[in-house]
Design a protein around this motif. Sequence first.
Motif, PDB file in Angstrom:
ATOM      1  N   GLN A 192       0.821  -1.205   0.000  1.00  0.00           N
ATOM      2  CA  GLN A 192       0.000   0.000   0.000  1.00  0.00           C
ATOM      3  C   GLN A 192       0.859   1.261   0.000  1.00  0.00           C
ATOM      4  OE1 GLN A 192      -2.729  -0.873   3.371  1.00  0.00           O
ATOM      5  NE2 GLN A 192      -4.302  -1.223   1.805  1.00  0.00           N
ATOM      6  N   VAL A 193       1.848   1.263  -0.886  1.00  0.00           N
ATOM      7  CA  VAL A 193       2.684   2.447  -1.083  1.00  0.00           C
ATOM      8  C   VAL A 193       2.607   2.834  -2.543  1.00  0.00           C
ATOM      9  CG1 VAL A 193       4.248   1.823   0.796  1.00  0.00           C
ATOM     10  CG2 VAL A 193       4.762   1.066  -1.539  1.00  0.00           C
ATOM     11  N   SER A 194       3.050   4.054  -2.852  1.00  0.00           N
ATOM     12  CA  SER A 194       2.962   4.525  -4.232  1.00  0.00           C
ATOM     13  C   SER A 194       4.287   5.013  -4.775  1.00  0.00           C
ATOM     14  CB  SER A 194       1.926   5.673  -4.329  1.00  0.00           C
ATOM     15  OG  SER A 194       2.290   6.725  -3.433  1.00  0.00           O
ATOM     16  N   SER A 195       5.369   4.859  -4.034  1.00  0.00           N
ATOM     17  CA  SER A 195       6.670   5.298  -4.537  1.00  0.00           C
ATOM     18  C   SER A 195       7.766   4.439  -3.940  1.00  0.00           C
ATOM     19  CB  SER A 195       6.920   6.774  -4.190  1.00  0.00           C
ATOM     20  OG  SER A 195       7.132   6.918  -2.790  1.00  0.00           O
ATOM     21  N   ARG A 196       8.925   4.471  -4.608  1.00  0.00           N
ATOM     22  CA  ARG A 196      10.063   3.748  -4.093  1.00  0.00           C
ATOM     23  C   ARG A 196      10.535   4.315  -2.762  1.00  0.00           C
ATOM     24  NH1 ARG A 196      13.623   0.905  -7.875  1.00  0.00           N
ATOM     25  NH2 ARG A 196      12.430   0.418  -9.753  1.00  0.00           N
ATOM     26  N   ALA A 197      10.372   5.566  -2.609  1.00  0.00           N
ATOM     27  CA  ALA A 197      10.860   6.189  -1.383  1.00  0.00           C
ATOM     28  C   ALA A 197      10.176   5.621  -0.152  1.00  0.00           C
ATOM     29  CB  ALA A 197      10.655   7.710  -1.452  1.00  0.00           C
ATOM     30  N   ALA A 198       8.977   5.108  -0.332  1.00  0.00           N
ATOM     31  CA  ALA A 198       8.233   4.594   0.820  1.00  0.00           C
ATOM     32  C   ALA A 198       8.496   3.119   1.078  1.00  0.00           C
ATOM     33  CB  ALA A 198       6.736   4.818   0.597  1.00  0.00           C
ATOM     34  N   LEU A 199       9.263   2.463   0.194  1.00  0.00           N
ATOM     35  CA  LEU A 199       9.456   1.027   0.332  1.00  0.00           C
ATOM     36  C   LEU A 199      10.168   0.655   1.624  1.00  0.00           C
ATOM     37  CD1 LEU A 199      10.433  -0.336  -3.200  1.00  0.00           C
ATOM     38  CD2 LEU A 199       8.479  -1.007  -1.813  1.00  0.00           C
ATOM     39  N   ARG A 200      11.276   1.410   1.948  1.00  0.00           N
ATOM     40  CA  ARG A 200      12.077   1.011   3.101  1.00  0.00           C
ATOM     41  C   ARG A 200      11.260   1.054   4.381  1.00  0.00           C
ATOM     42  NH1 ARG A 200      15.784   4.410   2.681  1.00  0.00           N
ATOM     43  NH2 ARG A 200      15.132   5.861   4.318  1.00  0.00           N
ATOM     44  N   ASP A 201      10.477   2.098   4.544  1.00  0.00           N
ATOM     45  CA  ASP A 201       9.656   2.188   5.752  1.00  0.00           C
ATOM     46  C   ASP A 201       8.588   1.100   5.776  1.00  0.00           C
ATOM     47  OD1 ASP A 201      11.114   4.349   6.619  1.00  0.00           O
ATOM     48  OD2 ASP A 201       9.733   5.827   5.721  1.00  0.00           O
ATOM     49  N   ALA A 202       8.017   0.802   4.600  1.00  0.00           N
ATOM     50  CA  ALA A 202       6.973  -0.210   4.555  1.00  0.00           C
ATOM     51  C   ALA A 202       7.536  -1.595   4.861  1.00  0.00           C
ATOM     52  CB  ALA A 202       6.302  -0.218   3.187  1.00  0.00           C
ATOM     53  N   LEU A 203       8.767  -1.855   4.455  1.00  0.00           N
ATOM     54  CA  LEU A 203       9.377  -3.155   4.703  1.00  0.00           C
ATOM     55  C   LEU A 203       9.846  -3.315   6.136  1.00  0.00           C
ATOM     56  CD1 LEU A 203      11.487  -3.516   1.451  1.00  0.00           C
ATOM     57  CD2 LEU A 203       9.565  -4.952   2.101  1.00  0.00           C
ATOM     58  N   GLY A 204      10.121  -2.207   6.797  1.00  0.00           N
ATOM     59  CA  GLY A 204      10.574  -2.299   8.187  1.00  0.00           C
ATOM     60  C   GLY A 204      12.035  -2.653   8.268  1.00  0.00           C
ATOM     61  N   PRO A 205      12.457  -3.247   9.381  1.00  0.00           N
ATOM     62  CA  PRO A 205      13.880  -3.518   9.612  1.00  0.00           C
ATOM     63  C   PRO A 205      14.509  -4.441   8.582  1.00  0.00           C
ATOM     64  CG  PRO A 205      12.615  -3.769  11.636  1.00  0.00           C
ATOM     65  CD  PRO A 205      11.631  -3.616  10.537  1.00  0.00           C
ATOM     66  N   SER A 206      13.702  -5.215   7.858  1.00  0.00           N
ATOM     67  CA  SER A 206      14.285  -6.137   6.882  1.00  0.00           C
ATOM     68  C   SER A 206      14.893  -5.423   5.696  1.00  0.00           C
ATOM     69  CB  SER A 206      13.218  -7.124   6.395  1.00  0.00           C
ATOM     70  OG  SER A 206      12.188  -6.429   5.726  1.00  0.00           O
TER      71      SER A 206
END
Length: 940
Positions: A909-923
């Motif tokens: 439920q993200v719309s940009s690459r910039a949000a991927l790291r936060d959405a994935l969490g510590p992994s």
Amino acid sequence: MSHYDPQRRKAADGLVGRGEELALVRSFLDGSAGEGGSFLLVGEPGVGKTVLLDCAAEAALKAGTRVLRGAGAEFEADVSYSGLHQLLLPLEPEFGTLGPVQHSALSVVLGFGAGPPPDRPAVSEAVLALLRLTAARRPSLVIVDDVQWLDRASADVLGFVARRLAGSHVGFLSASRPGTEGYFERAGLTEHELRPLDDEAATDLLQARFPDLVPRDRVRLVAEAQGNPLALLELAAEAGGLQPVAAPGAPSIVSPVRRLQTLFASRVAELPAPTGRLLLRAALAATGDPRILQSTGHGEPGPGDLAPAERAGLVRLDEHTRRVVFVHPLIRSAVVKRSTSNERRAAHRTLARLLEDQPERRAWHLAEASLEPDEQVAALLAEIARRVLQRGDAVGAVAALLRAAELSPSGADRSRRLAEAAYIGADVTGELRSTPQLLAAAHAADPGHNEALHAAVAASYMLLSGEGDIDTAHRLLVGALEAFPVRDSACDRVLTEAFQTLLLVCFYGGRAELWDAFYTAVERFASHVVLMSLCGDTYCDPVRTAGAALDSLDRLIDASDKEADPARIIWLGTAGIHVDRLPGLRTALWRVVRDGRQGGAVASAISALLLLGFDAFVTGRWEEAQQLVDEGVGLCETHGYELYALPGRYIRALLAAGRGDFEAVDALTDDFTRWAAPRGIRTAQMYAAHARALAALGRGDYEEAYQQTTAISPAGSFPYRVAIAVWVPMDLVEAAVGSNGHTEANAHVTAMREAGVAALSPRLALLSAGSAAMAASGSAATALFEEALAVPGADSWTFELARVRLAYGEHLRRTRAITASRVQLGAALDAFRRMGARPWATRAENELRATGRTRSRGGELGPDALTSRERQIAVLAASGLSNKQIGERLRLSARTVGAHLRHIFGKLQVSSRAALRDALGPSAAGPSDDEGTPREPYEN
């Protein structure tokens, strides 16, 4: 659908078809070791009583039980206590544990001591006491075979003992023939009647003990033995002097067989000469037709001469049918065995006269009565071969042709009949390895005409089925057909055989130009090869030519339940496979399978197994498909049908792809393409491409899937004379859409519509509608998906329907129709799980999670919804790598990476690459995304 499983019929002891009886015997052994008891097996001679007793003895010994064993013997029936002596001899050292009276009684009657003869009750009590005493220290099992032949004294004592063993730790297990007048008192004993083996178990027994026996002999022996294992094995041993292969742990059967044969032979020898001649007629006639008793002239035996044989217990007249019935099959064998060749020929001549209204039997009797070549008899047999082949008895047809060849005075006729037998043997009965010898004999019979169509067909079939030499087989057949004169309908069969083989050569060759000669020949012989012409329409290029032939094909399939010829059933399946007509042939195909399992048309059974296996695959019955294909490929390996195994290995690869066993897909496709390449079998490359495409779709590698599907069928067209192209249109469209090839996807949807693919079958209608929906977007896609689900009969094609539902659910979720999405995704997930389609089940499950619902182990929207491949890509994208860099690292195309990212963004439920790291969490690991020019979320 259930079908016969030979492994379920085989007992651990090497017996076949005796699982129930072994279970009863073992249960008795367990009970009698603790509480005592008696059990009597009743059955005809040779039905397996002795073998079961042997198995019981072995099991008892393994359990630590003492085994005492004896048997009644007819020639010792007048020797008092001879049977008891056999049983109790091992216990002689323990006689001293008995009281003096009992010790003396046993010693005297068994010859171990002197004294006044005891009365029978005293002996009976002494034996019972001895058995109880010895069993108190160690359980005992008394086994007595042929109790009907026990001497009277032993029978009386043992009958007494057998009824008084309760609580003794002694088991008494015996066997007897039914209806005998022996002295053994069986009243009060638990009895079990041992029935003959059924045909399937009898066939298994022959295959296990005589693996080199040819199928036609197996069929004959099973019929003659009538379920009697001893007769079956003895008759098999007599057929060519074969030596049986001993099953591990199986008891020897030689001694009882020889004993029975000796008995029957002695009874036959005592008959008057006229009775013996009449009995020989009955033995050779097989059917027991009462006309065989008629006298054919002065001095010839007649009905009254049968009485001595009836009194001897060898034959009887059935009260209802009035037919002559042998009391046991071994009697028939004994009658024939002791006759001379002249006597047998005379009997056959007489039977040919008496059975003149039965052409097949008359022809065979005339053949057996002939010493010298006789074209009239040979022609009769050749005609019989045609008749029995039409009824589905390919084994009988080969036998008739071979005998016809032996009786043919003309070398040309002999050559033609041998070549015809070679083809039928290779094509139907599974005797591929004998084909070269038969062809060599055909050539030797008429060296100047070795290019005759019969010989060319057989040689080409051998090349095709064994070595897979496409070009040589094609050249042989085309040349022979060009030289073959157009004749009357008598030539129809050999022409059909030629066209069947040529069609396979063209299909497996996979080159469009190979078909030119086929269609040229079809035009020339059209009225002689109607079914082959139909196959040409549906099997070569169904997209262009099948539509006009479907009505005719459907009429033939509707009548297939009455079709007896296994080869014709197979060719109906061949005509129907690319237009999805196999469901209508299931009943007929299973008939062919059962016939092959029982020793009939083995090659036809292989084809039927593989056709049923493909049908089970496309209808979602994958476990059944695996079993059918494994059996079919196993038979190919046994009989040397290398090319026949190719479609089976192809289906195995499809199953592995569907289940997510990607390593197996690579191994299977590499293996069969390596075998096929030097032989010019290009269809194997397309088979491999299909399986690899399905595997690529399963792992989400859409670029690879696109490359593989377009190797079969370029996007936007259906290649000329490439039938398999109708199996991959939705795969191609899904791969194109997944790798952002929307132009290519739409081009192929257009090609399907313009070619009218949907009109060929409900399955192709589903694929066409589903492909159109996958290629569309927005509300148009929704409407097209609904059209696909509404295709009549769509639910018959479980895998494709589930894939359409999955794609529809993904579309609905992207358009925020969450509730409707869950319905489609849930139905798809259930179907994938039932089939074992693991990659697709995982994808459906992840999509369900993305809607906020799961059908499995739980989990919320977010990282848990990602597949392992999607997680890899997401982490790399979060680290700042471009799509091209990610693809290079994971060996994927940039377009496939972009397609994966589209799914990843939806699940997270993200719309940009910039949000991927936060959405994935510590992994998520690696540097931050580069800041700079905005990009489309999925493309880089």
